[in-house]
Write a protein that holds these residues in place. Structure first.
Motif, mmCIF file in Angstrom:
data_model
loop_
_atom_site.group_PDB
_atom_site.id
_atom_site.type_symbol
_atom_site.label_atom_id
_atom_site.label_comp_id
_atom_site.label_asym_id
_atom_site.label_seq_id
_atom_site.Cartn_x
_atom_site.Cartn_y
_atom_site.Cartn_z
ATOM 1 N N GLY A 51 -42.630 23.929 -29.295
ATOM 2 C CA GLY A 51 -41.899 25.044 -28.704
ATOM 3 C C GLY A 51 -42.412 25.401 -27.326
ATOM 4 O O GLY A 51 -41.628 25.696 -26.408
ATOM 5 N N ALA A 52 -43.735 25.378 -27.159
ATOM 6 C CA ALA A 52 -44.318 25.717 -25.857
ATOM 7 C C ALA A 52 -43.938 24.673 -24.803
ATOM 8 O O ALA A 52 -43.634 25.026 -23.656
ATOM 9 C CB ALA A 52 -45.832 25.818 -25.983
ATOM 10 N N LEU A 53 -43.954 23.406 -25.184
ATOM 11 C CA LEU A 53 -43.556 22.347 -24.255
ATOM 12 C C LEU A 53 -42.095 22.491 -23.846
ATOM 13 O O LEU A 53 -41.748 22.404 -22.653
ATOM 14 C CB LEU A 53 -43.763 20.981 -24.909
ATOM 15 N N ARG A 54 -41.254 22.707 -24.819
ATOM 16 C CA ARG A 54 -39.821 22.841 -24.516
ATOM 17 C C ARG A 54 -39.572 24.044 -23.611
ATOM 18 O O ARG A 54 -38.817 23.944 -22.633
ATOM 19 C CB ARG A 54 -39.040 22.985 -25.823
ATOM 20 N N GLU A 55 -40.204 25.163 -23.907
ATOM 21 C CA GLU A 55 -40.023 26.363 -23.086
ATOM 22 C C GLU A 55 -40.492 26.121 -21.655
ATOM 23 O O GLU A 55 -39.816 26.515 -20.692
ATOM 24 C CB GLU A 55 -40.784 27.536 -23.694
ATOM 25 N N ALA A 56 -41.650 25.471 -21.496
ATOM 26 C CA ALA A 56 -42.176 25.203 -20.158
ATOM 27 C C ALA A 56 -41.241 24.286 -19.376
ATOM 28 O O ALA A 56 -41.012 24.489 -18.177
ATOM 29 C CB ALA A 56 -43.567 24.577 -20.258
ATOM 30 N N LEU A 57 -40.688 23.281 -20.048
ATOM 31 C CA LEU A 57 -39.777 22.351 -19.370
ATOM 32 C C LEU A 57 -38.475 23.032 -18.980
ATOM 33 O O LEU A 57 -37.948 22.811 -17.881
ATOM 34 C CB LEU A 57 -39.489 21.158 -20.275
ATOM 35 N N GLU A 58 -37.946 23.862 -19.860
ATOM 36 C CA GLU A 58 -36.690 24.554 -19.556
ATOM 37 C C GLU A 58 -36.869 25.559 -18.433
ATOM 38 O O GLU A 58 -35.980 25.713 -17.583
ATOM 39 C CB GLU A 58 -36.146 25.218 -20.822
ATOM 40 N N GLN A 59 -37.996 26.243 -18.399
ATOM 41 C CA GLN A 59 -38.267 27.164 -17.293
ATOM 42 C C GLN A 59 -38.446 26.400 -15.982
ATOM 43 O O GLN A 59 -37.951 26.824 -14.936
ATOM 44 C CB GLN A 59 -39.506 28.005 -17.602
ATOM 45 N N ALA A 60 -39.131 25.272 -16.045
ATOM 46 C CA ALA A 60 -39.339 24.468 -14.842
ATOM 47 C C ALA A 60 -38.021 23.944 -14.294
ATOM 48 O O ALA A 60 -37.825 23.875 -13.074
ATOM 49 C CB ALA A 60 -40.277 23.309 -15.146
ATOM 50 N N ALA A 61 -37.109 23.573 -15.194
ATOM 51 C CA ALA A 61 -35.822 23.017 -14.772
ATOM 52 C C ALA A 61 -35.012 24.002 -13.952
ATOM 53 O O ALA A 61 -34.189 23.600 -13.125
ATOM 54 C CB ALA A 61 -35.023 22.559 -15.987
ATOM 55 N N LEU B 46 -45.640 20.786 -11.699
ATOM 56 C CA LEU B 46 -46.157 21.520 -12.846
ATOM 57 C C LEU B 46 -46.986 20.572 -13.695
ATOM 58 O O LEU B 46 -46.526 19.475 -14.039
ATOM 59 C CB LEU B 46 -44.995 22.072 -13.672
ATOM 60 N N ARG B 47 -48.211 20.979 -14.029
ATOM 61 C CA ARG B 47 -49.073 20.165 -14.888
ATOM 62 C C ARG B 47 -49.090 20.780 -16.279
ATOM 63 O O ARG B 47 -49.487 21.926 -16.463
ATOM 64 C CB ARG B 47 -50.495 20.075 -14.323
ATOM 65 N N ASP C 263 -36.466 26.383 -12.024
ATOM 66 C CA ASP C 263 -37.334 26.909 -10.970
ATOM 67 C C ASP C 263 -37.278 25.966 -9.764
ATOM 68 O O ASP C 263 -37.796 24.858 -9.821
ATOM 69 C CB ASP C 263 -38.774 27.023 -11.493
ATOM 70 N N PRO C 264 -36.671 26.389 -8.652
ATOM 71 C CA PRO C 264 -36.551 25.488 -7.502
ATOM 72 C C PRO C 264 -37.881 25.110 -6.873
ATOM 73 O O PRO C 264 -37.949 24.133 -6.114
ATOM 74 C CB PRO C 264 -35.683 26.290 -6.518
ATOM 75 N N ALA C 265 -38.946 25.847 -7.182
ATOM 76 C CA ALA C 265 -40.263 25.527 -6.623
ATOM 77 C C ALA C 265 -40.930 24.367 -7.346
ATOM 78 O O ALA C 265 -41.881 23.781 -6.836
ATOM 79 C CB ALA C 265 -41.167 26.754 -6.669
ATOM 80 N N VAL C 266 -40.440 24.019 -8.548
ATOM 81 C CA VAL C 266 -40.998 22.901 -9.310
ATOM 82 C C VAL C 266 -40.179 21.657 -9.014
ATOM 83 O O VAL C 266 -38.974 21.622 -9.245
ATOM 84 C CB VAL C 266 -40.993 23.201 -10.820
ATOM 85 N N ARG C 267 -40.843 20.616 -8.526
ATOM 86 C CA ARG C 267 -40.132 19.401 -8.114
ATOM 87 C C ARG C 267 -40.649 18.152 -8.812
ATOM 88 O O ARG C 267 -40.214 17.042 -8.518
ATOM 89 C CB ARG C 267 -40.215 19.266 -6.597
ATOM 90 N N ALA D 245 -35.043 18.024 -23.677
ATOM 91 C CA ALA D 245 -35.461 18.854 -22.547
ATOM 92 C C ALA D 245 -36.252 18.043 -21.542
ATOM 93 O O ALA D 245 -36.094 18.213 -20.319
ATOM 94 C CB ALA D 245 -36.295 20.041 -23.043
ATOM 95 N N LEU D 246 -37.084 17.127 -22.024
ATOM 96 C CA LEU D 246 -37.869 16.277 -21.137
ATOM 97 C C LEU D 246 -36.952 15.323 -20.361
ATOM 98 O O LEU D 246 -37.159 15.077 -19.165
ATOM 99 C CB LEU D 246 -38.892 15.494 -21.957
ATOM 100 N N ALA D 247 -35.932 14.802 -21.024
ATOM 101 C CA ALA D 247 -34.998 13.888 -20.358
ATOM 102 C C ALA D 247 -34.106 14.617 -19.362
ATOM 103 O O ALA D 247 -33.657 14.016 -18.377
ATOM 104 C CB ALA D 247 -34.135 13.181 -21.402
ATOM 105 N N ASP D 248 -33.851 15.901 -19.598
ATOM 106 C CA ASP D 248 -32.870 16.644 -18.797
ATOM 107 C C ASP D 248 -33.432 17.284 -17.538
ATOM 108 O O ASP D 248 -32.656 17.745 -16.700
ATOM 109 C CB ASP D 248 -32.222 17.736 -19.649
#
Length: 264
Positions: free
Chosen positions: A35-45, A16-17, A47-51, A96-99
């Protein structure tokens, strides 16, 4: 005419970019962008397609820190109210970034200051363009380093250098940051994006669960003595040996071929 979003979110293959997109404000972190960054990171976490995640920025600088143009009316406000943006925005974002359970790559061009410095430090890899500079920028405002800066700097630099960097607020160049092990690599400005994308792609093809466990091992190292950490390593290894990627890795080694990891 609709304005551009302050965060651009793009799926590219297995990673994810995330692009900070407030170049006129030097990508300062207002509440909406946090808020947008945190939401994107939490959704990515989840999502098994995001590695893997690549964090970058539009414009001439990476991030000037927290946006001081909002929420800083001092008259009659308590310390709790004035620091609410930290508790409600910055801290959850850094956590969220660390997790996230996969590698994170940060591509820094221009200035990374204050909370922008903290954002970069929270990532697993920092690639810096030759023109990049890093600075705390808190003491010049009469503030204490936040956004995880006072957590990461002593671990990376030692207490003496961390204190000097935080108190003097002198910018350090990309090359100095590389020499001090603050960044993974310095690259020519014109190749920053391509090299960061290549690194994110490489990481996304690896055994993602093993990399997540590796992050846990490294980040717990200073919390244990040797005996405790050896036991902790074994517990993590017990999780790793049960993954599909571990079986694929062993099979590929025995068959003398490159493994085809799936992040499972």
């Amino acid at each position: 005419m609709m304005s551009e979003p302050s965060l651009q979110v793009e799926r590219i293959g297995g990673y994810l970019r995330l692009t900070l997109n407030r170049p006129r404000q030097r990508n300062a972190l207002d509440a909406a962008l946090q808020g947008a960054l945190r939401e994107a990171l939490e959704q990515a976490a989840s999502d098994p397609a995001v590695r893997a995640v690549l964090l970058r920025a539009e414009g001439a600088g990476f991030c000037a820190g927290q946006d001081l143009g909002e929420g800083f009316e001092f008259d009659g406000r308590s310390a709790e109210a004035l620091t609410a943006p930290i508790a409600q925005g910055l801290n959850p974002l850094i956590q969220a970034l660390a997790d996230v359970p996969f590698p994170t790559v940060c591509a820094v061009n221009g200035v990374a200051a204050g909370a922008g410095f903290g954002l970069a430090l929270a990532c697993d890899y920092i690639l810096a363009a030759e023109d990049a500079t890093f600075m705390c920028a808190f003491s010049r405002l009469g503030l204490v380093p936040d956004s995880g800066v006072s957590f990461h700097l002593p671990r990376l630099l030692g207490e003496r250098r961390a204190l000097a960097l935080a108190m003097l607020d002198e910018p350090i160049s990309a090359r100095q940051a590389e020499a001090w092990n603050l960044v993974w690599k310095v690259v020519p400005q014109g190749t920053l994006d391509s090299e960061a994308e290549a690194l994110a792609e490489t990481l996304a093809r690896k055994a993602t669960k093993a990399l997540a466990l590796t992050k846990r091992a490294m980040r717990s190292a200073f919390a244990h003595d040797l005996r405790e950490h050896l036991m902790f390593e074994r517990r993590l290894q017990m999780e790793a040996v049960m993954t599909e990627d571990m079986r694929e890795g062993v099979a590929a080694f025995q068959e003398r071929r490159k493994p085809a990891f799936k992040g499972l």
